[in-house]
Write a protein that holds these residues in place. Structure first.
Motif, short mmCIF file in Angstrom:
data_model
loop_
_atom_site.label_atom_id
_atom_site.label_comp_id
_atom_site.label_asym_id
_atom_site.label_seq_id
_atom_site.Cartn_x
_atom_site.Cartn_y
_atom_site.Cartn_z
N LEU A 13 0.75 -1.20 0.00
CA LEU A 13 0.14 -0.07 0.05
C LEU A 13 0.96 1.36 -0.06
O LEU A 13 0.46 2.37 -0.19
CB LEU A 13 -0.97 0.01 1.31
N THR A 14 2.18 1.20 0.21
CA THR A 14 3.10 2.28 0.34
C THR A 14 4.14 2.13 -0.71
O THR A 14 4.39 1.14 -1.16
CB THR A 14 3.80 2.33 1.64
N THR A 15 4.79 2.96 -1.08
CA THR A 15 5.99 3.15 -1.96
C THR A 15 7.23 3.02 -1.24
O THR A 15 8.27 2.66 -1.90
CB THR A 15 5.87 4.23 -3.02
N LYS A 16 7.44 3.05 0.10
CA LYS A 16 8.46 2.89 0.61
C LYS A 16 8.48 2.27 1.98
O LYS A 16 7.09 2.01 2.52
CB LYS A 16 9.09 4.35 1.08
N ASP A 17 9.39 1.81 2.66
CA ASP A 17 9.19 1.04 3.86
C ASP A 17 9.21 2.15 5.06
O ASP A 17 9.80 2.81 5.18
CB ASP A 17 10.60 0.27 4.20
N THR A 18 7.93 2.03 5.68
CA THR A 18 7.57 3.36 6.80
C THR A 18 8.49 3.15 7.85
O THR A 18 8.55 4.14 8.47
CB THR A 18 6.25 3.12 6.88
N LEU A 19 9.13 1.88 8.35
CA LEU A 19 9.79 1.90 9.46
C LEU A 19 11.02 3.03 9.23
O LEU A 19 11.50 3.88 10.18
CB LEU A 19 10.34 0.67 9.74
N LEU A 20 11.69 2.91 7.94
CA LEU A 20 12.62 3.93 7.92
C LEU A 20 12.29 5.15 7.59
O LEU A 20 12.91 6.39 8.25
CB LEU A 20 13.46 3.33 6.45
N GLU A 21 11.35 5.54 6.92
CA GLU A 21 10.86 6.67 6.80
C GLU A 21 10.18 7.37 8.39
O GLU A 21 10.19 8.52 8.52
CB GLU A 21 9.40 6.75 5.99
N ILE A 93 -5.58 2.40 -2.25
CA ILE A 93 -6.62 3.03 -1.32
C ILE A 93 -7.90 2.57 -1.96
O ILE A 93 -8.90 2.75 -1.46
CB ILE A 93 -6.28 4.37 -1.18
N GLU A 94 -7.76 2.84 -3.47
CA GLU A 94 -9.16 2.72 -4.28
C GLU A 94 -9.68 1.19 -3.75
O GLU A 94 -10.99 1.06 -3.58
CB GLU A 94 -8.78 2.83 -5.78
N ALA A 95 -8.69 0.22 -3.60
CA ALA A 95 -9.17 -0.99 -3.37
C ALA A 95 -9.83 -1.30 -2.15
O ALA A 95 -10.82 -2.02 -2.02
CB ALA A 95 -7.78 -2.02 -3.69
N GLU A 186 -7.72 -16.16 -2.53
CA GLU A 186 -7.21 -15.42 -3.83
C GLU A 186 -6.24 -14.40 -3.29
O GLU A 186 -6.18 -13.86 -2.32
CB GLU A 186 -8.34 -14.55 -4.36
N SER A 187 -5.00 -14.31 -4.16
CA SER A 187 -4.02 -13.68 -3.75
C SER A 187 -3.28 -12.72 -4.74
O SER A 187 -3.72 -12.97 -5.97
CB SER A 187 -2.85 -14.54 -3.19
N HIS A 188 -2.78 -11.70 -4.48
CA HIS A 188 -2.21 -10.83 -5.28
C HIS A 188 -0.90 -10.27 -5.04
O HIS A 188 -0.56 -9.65 -3.97
CB HIS A 188 -3.24 -9.41 -5.67
N PHE A 189 0.07 -10.64 -5.96
CA PHE A 189 1.43 -10.24 -5.56
C PHE A 189 2.13 -8.93 -6.34
O PHE A 189 1.77 -8.86 -7.51
CB PHE A 189 2.54 -11.29 -5.94
N LYS A 190 2.51 -8.00 -5.48
CA LYS A 190 2.94 -6.70 -6.02
C LYS A 190 1.71 -5.98 -6.87
O LYS A 190 2.03 -5.77 -7.94
CB LYS A 190 4.12 -6.62 -6.71
N PRO A 191 0.54 -5.71 -6.07
CA PRO A 191 -0.42 -5.06 -7.00
C PRO A 191 -0.25 -3.62 -6.61
O PRO A 191 0.76 -3.38 -6.22
CB PRO A 191 -1.79 -5.74 -6.06
N PHE A 192 -1.20 -2.83 -7.40
CA PHE A 192 -1.28 -1.51 -7.25
C PHE A 192 -0.16 -0.64 -7.81
O PHE A 192 0.11 0.48 -7.67
CB PHE A 192 -1.64 -1.01 -5.92
N ARG A 193 0.74 -1.29 -8.58
CA ARG A 193 1.68 -0.60 -9.09
C ARG A 193 1.25 0.24 -10.36
O ARG A 193 0.38 -0.12 -11.15
CB ARG A 193 3.00 -1.46 -9.79
N GLU A 194 1.65 1.40 -10.51
CA GLU A 194 1.36 2.32 -11.47
C GLU A 194 2.14 2.03 -12.55
O GLU A 194 3.13 1.70 -12.47
CB GLU A 194 1.58 3.83 -11.08
N VAL A 195 1.46 1.79 -13.90
CA VAL A 195 1.99 1.48 -15.08
C VAL A 195 2.29 2.61 -15.98
O VAL A 195 1.77 3.66 -15.82
CB VAL A 195 1.33 0.62 -16.04
#
Length: 195
Positions: A13-21, A93-95, A186-195
């Motif tokens: 759901l995020t573009t980065k690891d939030t622990l580091l951020e 977020i839409e999903a 049902e599973s989705h791996f690496k979804p929501f990537r902008e194309v």
């Protein structure tokens, strides 16, 4: 049949690891850099599979936040979420919103500390790694197991033990989601990537 949607947070759901951020946000770039230099050897060992993920994460977390009051920590978590919406993937977020509008149960299942994940999602249940607090202060230790790998499945089963009663759709992006994705209907791996 009840429908449950389980979303990993970091990377899914995020573009980065939030622990580091989160650490950089709370402590500043200099303190962040010095702290990670101190534990670089453990992080390398962790990546090589020679040191447990949870133990490395707990040591880094304790370095930065041990003895912080819970009130202060939660305030930082709220401020971090409010100023970090740009980290969220719009399609993710839409999903979530679509699943909620259908009346489905939505869970965020994350290895991140639930204190900073929850403020991103006001009306969604977060199953994250929980922190130990004694006398109003963080001890630097985790109260629960790191919500990673099989622990993600265990957390959902603790809430919804009758697996045959629901259809589970899961979303993930890393090794920490492998068991959850395999266990879902049902599973989705690496979804929501902008194309």
């Amino acid at each position: 049949m009840k429908k449950i949607y389980a979303f990993d947070f970091d990377g899914t759901l995020t573009t980065k690891d939030t622990l580091l951020e989160f650490i950089r946000f709370a402590k500043g770039s200099l303190s962040f850099g010095l702290g990670f230099m101190r534990y670089a050897h453990l992080l390398v060992m962790m990546k090589l599979g020679l040191y447990p993920n949870w133990k490395a994460k707990q040591k880094v977390f304790a370095h930065f936040f041990k003895d912080t009051t819970l009130d202060d920590f939660n305030t930082i978590c709220q401020e971090f979420a409010a100023s970090s919406k740009h980290l969220l993937r719009p399609k993710g977020i839409e999903a979530i919103n679509k699943a909620k509008s259908e009346g489905s149960e939505v869970l965020i299942v994350s290895a991140s500390i639930d204190n900073w994940v929850q403020p991103f999602f006001a009306d969604v249940k977060v199953l994250g790694t929980q922190i130990e607090v004694v006398d109003g202060k963080l001890t630097g230790r985790f109260l629960t197991k790191n919500c990673y790998g099989q622990e993600k499945v265990n957390r959902i089963l603790a809430l919804y033990p009758h697996r045959q009663d629901y259809h589970l759709t899961a979303f993930g992006d890393s090794r920490g989601d492998k068991e959850l994705l395999a266990w879902a209907d049902e599973s989705h791996f690496k979804p929501f990537r902008e194309v």
